[in-house]
Design a protein around this motif. Structure first.
Motif, short mmCIF file in Angstrom:
data_model
loop_
_atom_site.label_atom_id
_atom_site.label_comp_id
_atom_site.label_asym_id
_atom_site.label_seq_id
_atom_site.Cartn_x
_atom_site.Cartn_y
_atom_site.Cartn_z
N GLN A 119 7.13 33.20 -12.28
CA GLN A 119 6.88 32.00 -11.48
C GLN A 119 7.84 31.94 -10.28
O GLN A 119 9.05 31.93 -10.46
CB GLN A 119 7.03 30.74 -12.34
N GLY A 120 7.28 31.95 -9.09
CA GLY A 120 8.08 31.82 -7.88
C GLY A 120 8.82 33.06 -7.42
O GLY A 120 9.52 33.02 -6.40
N VAL A 121 8.68 34.16 -8.11
CA VAL A 121 9.37 35.39 -7.73
C VAL A 121 8.75 35.94 -6.44
O VAL A 121 7.53 36.09 -6.35
CB VAL A 121 9.27 36.46 -8.85
N PRO A 122 9.56 36.25 -5.43
CA PRO A 122 9.00 36.84 -4.21
C PRO A 122 8.42 38.23 -4.50
O PRO A 122 9.07 39.06 -5.13
CB PRO A 122 10.20 36.95 -3.27
N ARG A 129 -4.06 43.25 -1.97
CA ARG A 129 -3.99 43.41 -3.43
C ARG A 129 -2.61 43.07 -3.97
O ARG A 129 -2.48 42.53 -5.06
CB ARG A 129 -4.46 44.80 -3.85
N ASP A 130 -1.54 43.37 -3.21
CA ASP A 130 -0.19 42.99 -3.63
C ASP A 130 -0.08 41.47 -3.74
O ASP A 130 0.49 40.94 -4.70
CB ASP A 130 0.86 43.47 -2.62
N LEU A 131 -0.61 40.79 -2.73
CA LEU A 131 -0.49 39.33 -2.65
C LEU A 131 -1.39 38.64 -3.66
O LEU A 131 -1.02 37.62 -4.24
CB LEU A 131 -0.83 38.88 -1.23
N GLU A 132 -2.58 39.19 -3.90
CA GLU A 132 -3.50 38.63 -4.88
C GLU A 132 -2.91 38.72 -6.28
O GLU A 132 -3.01 37.77 -7.07
CB GLU A 132 -4.85 39.35 -4.82
N ALA A 133 -2.29 39.84 -6.60
CA ALA A 133 -1.64 39.98 -7.91
C ALA A 133 -0.49 38.98 -8.05
O ALA A 133 -0.29 38.41 -9.11
CB ALA A 133 -1.15 41.42 -8.10
N ALA A 134 0.25 38.78 -6.96
CA ALA A 134 1.35 37.80 -6.99
C ALA A 134 0.81 36.40 -7.27
O ALA A 134 1.33 35.68 -8.14
CB ALA A 134 2.11 37.83 -5.66
N ALA A 135 -0.23 36.01 -6.55
CA ALA A 135 -0.81 34.68 -6.73
C ALA A 135 -1.34 34.50 -8.16
O ALA A 135 -1.23 33.42 -8.73
CB ALA A 135 -1.92 34.45 -5.70
N GLY A 138 1.49 33.37 -10.38
CA GLY A 138 2.35 32.28 -9.91
C GLY A 138 3.58 32.74 -9.16
O GLY A 138 4.53 31.98 -8.98
N ALA A 139 3.57 34.01 -8.71
CA ALA A 139 4.68 34.52 -7.92
C ALA A 139 4.48 34.10 -6.46
O ALA A 139 3.46 33.49 -6.11
CB ALA A 139 4.78 36.04 -8.06
N ARG A 140 5.44 34.44 -5.64
CA ARG A 140 5.47 34.01 -4.24
C ARG A 140 5.04 35.17 -3.33
O ARG A 140 5.81 36.12 -3.14
CB ARG A 140 6.89 33.58 -3.94
N PRO A 141 3.84 35.12 -2.73
CA PRO A 141 3.37 36.23 -1.90
C PRO A 141 4.07 36.29 -0.54
O PRO A 141 4.14 35.28 0.17
CB PRO A 141 1.88 35.96 -1.75
N VAL A 142 4.56 37.48 -0.20
CA VAL A 142 5.22 37.72 1.07
C VAL A 142 4.61 38.98 1.68
O VAL A 142 4.66 40.05 1.07
CB VAL A 142 6.75 37.90 0.88
N GLY A 161 0.06 29.80 1.12
CA GLY A 161 1.53 29.85 1.12
C GLY A 161 2.12 31.22 1.39
O GLY A 161 3.34 31.39 1.30
N THR A 162 1.28 32.20 1.73
CA THR A 162 1.81 33.54 2.00
C THR A 162 2.74 33.50 3.21
O THR A 162 2.39 32.97 4.25
CB THR A 162 0.66 34.54 2.27
N GLU A 163 3.92 34.03 3.03
CA GLU A 163 4.88 34.15 4.13
C GLU A 163 4.64 35.49 4.82
O GLU A 163 4.22 36.45 4.17
CB GLU A 163 6.31 34.14 3.59
N VAL A 164 4.93 35.57 6.11
CA VAL A 164 4.72 36.81 6.86
C VAL A 164 6.01 37.15 7.60
O VAL A 164 6.60 36.29 8.27
CB VAL A 164 3.55 36.66 7.87
N HIS A 165 6.44 38.40 7.48
CA HIS A 165 7.64 38.90 8.16
C HIS A 165 7.34 40.25 8.80
O HIS A 165 6.43 40.96 8.37
CB HIS A 165 8.80 39.04 7.17
#
Length: 182
Positions: A119-122, A129-135, A138-142, A161-165
């Motif tokens: 939960q909440g892990v970046p 696919r990385d971000l979908e697995a995170a969501a 309950g992890a934090r998609p970056v 809530g996906t952050e972009v860097h």
């Protein structure tokens, strides 16, 4: 203890549509290794989750993959960092496994191995696919713009809530700055 999950190809090292097939082809993205070392020095645990369908496709074998990961770990250690856990999916896209991202099996495996909640892990990746697995866990998609990141960003449908860097170094700088403000 805070922890983070990183994708490998396109986040830590340059990606290739022809796959990374040897240690010689594994080339870090500028700033990525130092970013991982910064996390370690700041007290974070670093985990890597990577789809490696090149195994199922017969493009390289388990020994070659181990040599690539050994090079990765040695490179990070030489900069003062550490990889606390690494998990990979050896299956092909049509194998129906539960570990190949966007399925969250690799993330669950890492959480179990480290004894940490998801939960909440970046989760820092360059593909949907990385971000979908995170969501899904309950992890934090970056999202980083390196690798397939620009193409991923251009397509609609990122998890809320996906952050972009710009890259891993920028994502890590933001995480560490956020931690200082906590």
């Amino acid at each position: 203890m805070p922890w983070v999950i990183l994708d490998r190809d396109g986040v830590i090292n340059h990606d290739s549509d022809a796959f990374i097939r040897s240690p010689q082809e594994w080339v870090p993205i500028p700033g990525s290794i130092e970013a991982m070392a910064r996390l370690t020095r700041a007290g974070w645990r670093v985990a890597i989750a990577t789809n490696q369908s090149g195994l199922a496709r017969g493009l390289f074998n388990a020994e070659t993959l181990a040599a690539i990961h050994d090079k990765l770990e040695r490179t990070v250690a030489a900069r003062g960092g550490r990889i606390d856990a690494l998990a990979y999916c050896p299956h092909g896209p049509d194998d129906g496994c539960t570990c190949r991202k966007p399925a969250p099996g690799l993330y669950r495996e890492l959480a179990d191995r480290l004894g940490e909640p998801l939960q909440g892990v970046p989760v820092i990746g360059d593909s949907a696919r990385d971000l979908e697995a995170a969501a899904a866990v309950g992890a934090r998609p970056v999202l980083v713009r390196t690798g397939k990141g620009e193409g991923t960003l251009a397509r609609a449908g990122l998890p809320p809530g996906t952050e972009v860097h710009a890259d891993l170094a920028a994502a890590v700088a933001a995480l560490l700055e956020e931690g200082e403000g906590a």
